[in-house]
Design an enzyme around this catalytic site. Structure first.
Site, PDB file in Angstrom:
ATOM      1  N   GLY A 328       0.817  -1.209   0.000  1.00  0.00           N
ATOM      2  CA  GLY A 328       0.000   0.000   0.000  1.00  0.00           C
ATOM      3  C   GLY A 328       0.850   1.258   0.000  1.00  0.00           C
ATOM      4  O   GLY A 328       1.994   1.270  -0.465  1.00  0.00           O
ATOM      5  N   SER A 329       0.314   2.317   0.568  1.00  0.00           N
ATOM      6  CA  SER A 329       0.890   3.652   0.379  1.00  0.00           C
ATOM      7  C   SER A 329       2.235   3.890   1.045  1.00  0.00           C
ATOM      8  O   SER A 329       2.892   4.883   0.745  1.00  0.00           O
ATOM      9  CB  SER A 329      -0.098   4.720   0.869  1.00  0.00           C
ATOM     10  OG  SER A 329      -1.207   4.787  -0.008  1.00  0.00           O
TER      11      SER A 329
END
Length: 724
Positions: A328-329
């Protein structure tokens, strides 16, 4: 008249001669075979494949095995994590014929009393024990008590012995003692006897590592049993003046890990609190020394108590190295570093947030409506997927892939733990390439991420995560020390400083930062949050639902010169009664506070934070006054009278007393950097564009370009660092 005696028939005589010859031949053959047999035995020393000398030696030689000790595993502060011990199995002799030479009973006499006493120490009732002591078979010699009678520790054995119960005996077997219980259990691992049945037959069986460090270093930890031989007579008594032959046991090597017992225990408590309250499917945390790669604390949930093995059946994998997942981020830390380092980052350029379409697929920001047209400087603090897609397009797939390889994505770190996987990423289509930039379509391990993060925290220098500090041979004293290992330099020091500054905005910018929940009073932090979708195991995209994500945070502190990296991931909390940031911060904040409170940062700076004033486009006099009022130390780079650029950036939270580098108009001049920290010099490199090579660690004591010399973006300066 006597009849004349007839002579034997010639044929009969011949037959008798033949029989005689055959009989003589048989006798000669028999004796020949006997002589040959004796000759063969005399020469070969064997009979029916049995070595007579060896058999005689064994018959009149008593051999005792000298057991080797498995190596002890220590924490970095000397606390014992794993060591050898013995456990005992209790059994009872019930055969009434079992008596001593003077006819004293050696079997259980008073079954009721024995059952009552044992019920105080075994997880069985007195009635159950009495039933076991009364087997149906009259021929039974002894009985055991199942699992309740196994793995009894020495203290319990001694308590039972004090009761002087006739007919109660113990059988010892080697065991591994884990005094800390739940303590980095999957990393430390366990050592067990291979087969309990074989062990019952062979009391000299050795422990074997089956997980974690115990497995990876099983050869070094396992010792070599010795033996002692004495000569005996036919009755087994030692012969006088006989020679005792001894081959000493070689104990296994002792190991010291990088884990700090205080921090590890603190982490275990924090992790368990989250596990109990929010019930995540998975929870991982790693705290690492940013400069050396030493793992100071690491844990996972589900876990198990290594002392009791409770919970071991929930998961055997060390998820920190054996599980690959989409990060993810937090991956934006890596992709932003690639963008900056490759020269494709213009913080003032703008883009339309909200959504972007590639290959017929739409990538959206977590805020579906977006924030309108915003500058690329807000990609990191807002955690904009769309912005990251545009930056990846600016780099180009070939460049982005080159940086993925530089950061060793898709490669094992080589950490000394078993079962490490390499991860992988999809890169065939434009949408795949874009997805990897914000952490989807790429599988990583927690240790891979820690290694990559170290390049950001360490001025572009990427170090390998390490869990072992040293291995020492207890016999020779020979010590193998694991030194920090630099495995790459994927980005420049200036790029690392730039990314750290953007990560500061994540935690400090209250208007746009996604990580303000992680703020610590008086601490200069660099943070990045992440929320990764989870692929549907049944196929067809990703899972949906508010909790069907892997939530994560990575933090580096102090951001001015990071000493520590803390990375936490949480998968699918089943009782998500609070925001993910609140849940993760309940681990992040107390652990980071504790490690920083040890005062082990290289700068030794105060932890008080102040706000960096905006002095760009102000006169140098005004700038110096504003910085002095804020408790900061100004450094002017240039011959002009007006400030055109500053680091740290305006309104960022910084540690009081640190240097603020101000670039003025006019020619840029090299300042004297004597006494500067490495991080301060990296600010100088970032703001001027010069290339800096460091030698040593600590603080600057020499520089290749003299102070007040004119410098340009092509200038190269070598700086020598030494500890204070």
């Amino acid at each position: 008249m006597n009849p004349q005696r007839k002579s034997p028939n010639p044929k009969t005589r011949r037959n008798r001669q033949i029989v005689g010859i055959l009989l003589l031949a048989a006798i000669l053959l028999f004796f020949g075979l006997v002589v040959f047999r004796f000759f063969y035995i005399t020469v070969s020393g064997q009979i029916d494949g049995v070595n007579l000398a060896d058999r005689t030696r064994r018959k009149y030689t008593q051999e005792t095995v000298l057991k080797a000790k498995r190596g002890t595993i220590y924490a970095s502060n000397g606390d014992v994590i794993a060591e050898d011990s013995n456990v005992y199995t209790i059994f009872a002799v019930v055969d009434r014929k079992y008596v001593s030479i003077d006819d004293k009973p050696l079997y259980v006499q008073d079954k009721a009393k024995t059952a009552q006493v044992l019920s105080q120490y075994l997880s069985l009732s007195a009635a159950q024990i009495k039933k076991i002591l009364s087997p149906k078979s009259k021929k039974a010699f002894q009985v055991e008590f199942g699992n309740a009678g196994k793995n009894i520790d020495l203290a319990t054995k001694n308590q039972i012995d004090k009761q002087k119960l006739t007919g109660i005996y113990f059988r010892a077997q080697p065991a591994r003692l884990y005094p800390n219980g739940t303590f980095a259990s999957h990393i430390i691992g366990i050592a067990q006897l291979k087969d309990a049945k074989d062990t019952a037959k062979d009391s000299n069986a050795q422990l074997t590592g089956v997980m974690g460090i115990e497995k990876y270093f099983n050869r070094q930890l396992t010792g070599v049993n010795g033996r002692q031989q004495i000569q005996t007579d036919a009755n087994g008594y030692e012969l006088p003046m006989s020679k005792i032959v001894t081959k000493k046991a070689k104990d296994g090597d002792n190991m010291t890990l990088t884990i700090d017992a205080r921090l590890q225990n603190n982490l275990e408590t924090l992790m368990q609190n989250v596990q109990d309250k929010y019930k995540p499917v998975g929870l991982n945390a790693v705290l690492m020394n940013a400069k050396t790669g030493s793992i100071l604390a690491a844990s996972q949930r589900p876990t198990f108590d290594a002392a009791t093995m409770q919970g071991l059946g929930n998961v055997w994998r060390d998820t920190l190295v054996e599980d690959a997942y989409e990060p993810g981020s937090v991956m934006k830390v890596i992709s932003m570093a690639a963008t900056v380092d490759s020269g494709h980052y213009n913080p003032n350029a703008t883009y339309q947030s909200g959504a972007v379409t590639l290959d017929g697929s739409t990538v959206r920001d977590w805020n579906y409506s977006g924030w309108g047209t915003i500058p690329f400087s807000q990609v990191m603090p807002r955690s904009s997927n769309v912005g990251m897609v545009h930056l990846e397009e600016l780099m180009g797939a070939a460049t982005w892939k080159k940086y993925l390889e530089r950061f060793h994505m898709g490669q094992k770190t080589g950490i000394t733990l078993p079962g490490e996987v390499s991860g992988m990423y999809q890169f065939s289509r434009a949408i795949d390439q874009a997805n990897t930039a914000f952490g989807q379509g790429i599988n990583v391990t927690a240790m891979q991420m820690m290694q990559a993060f170290s390049a950001i925290a360490n001025g572009g220098k990427m170090v390998q995560p390490q869990i072992v500090s040293k291995i020492k041979n207890p016999l020779t004293g020979k010590t193998t020390t694991y030194q920090p290992k630099v495995v790459g330099r994927p980005i420049s020091a200036a790029t690392a400083a730039n990314v750290l500054d953007q990560m500061r905005q994540v935690v400090n910018n209250k208007q746009i930062g996604t990580g303000t929940a992680y703020q610590l009073p008086g601490v200069d932090l660099a943070v990045k949050t992440g929320t990764a979708q989870i692929a549907n195991p049944k196929g067809g995209g990703y899972l949906t639902g508010d909790s069907n994500y892997i939530f994560s945070v990575v933090g580096m502190a102090p951001a001015s010169d990071p000493q520590y990296i803390l990375y936490i991931t949480m998968q699918q909390p089943q009782k998500m009664t609070a925001p993910a940031e609140t849940i993760l911060s309940s681990i992040f904040k107390p652990l980071m506070t504790r490690v920083l409170s040890y005062g082990q940062t290289s700068s030794g700076a105060t932890t008080k934070q102040v706000t960096m004033p905006n002095v760009t486009n102000h006169s140098t006099a005004e700038a110096k006054e504003a910085l002095a009022n804020a408790g900061l130390t100004p450094v002017l780079v240039g011959s002009g009278t007006e400030v055109v650029q500053q680091l740290p950036k305006a309104n960022s939270r910084v540690l009081a007393g640190q240097r603020a580098v101000l670039l003025t108009d006019g020619a840029a001049l090299m300042p004297s950097v004597t006494g500067w920290s490495k991080n301060d010099i990296l600010k100088l490199a970032q703001i001027t564009g010069i290339q800096v090579n460091f030698t040593g660690t600590g603080y600057a004591v020499a520089q290749s370009i003299p102070a007040n010399s004119v410098i340009t973006t092509n200038s190269r300066v070598s700086v020598t660092l030494q500890p204070r």
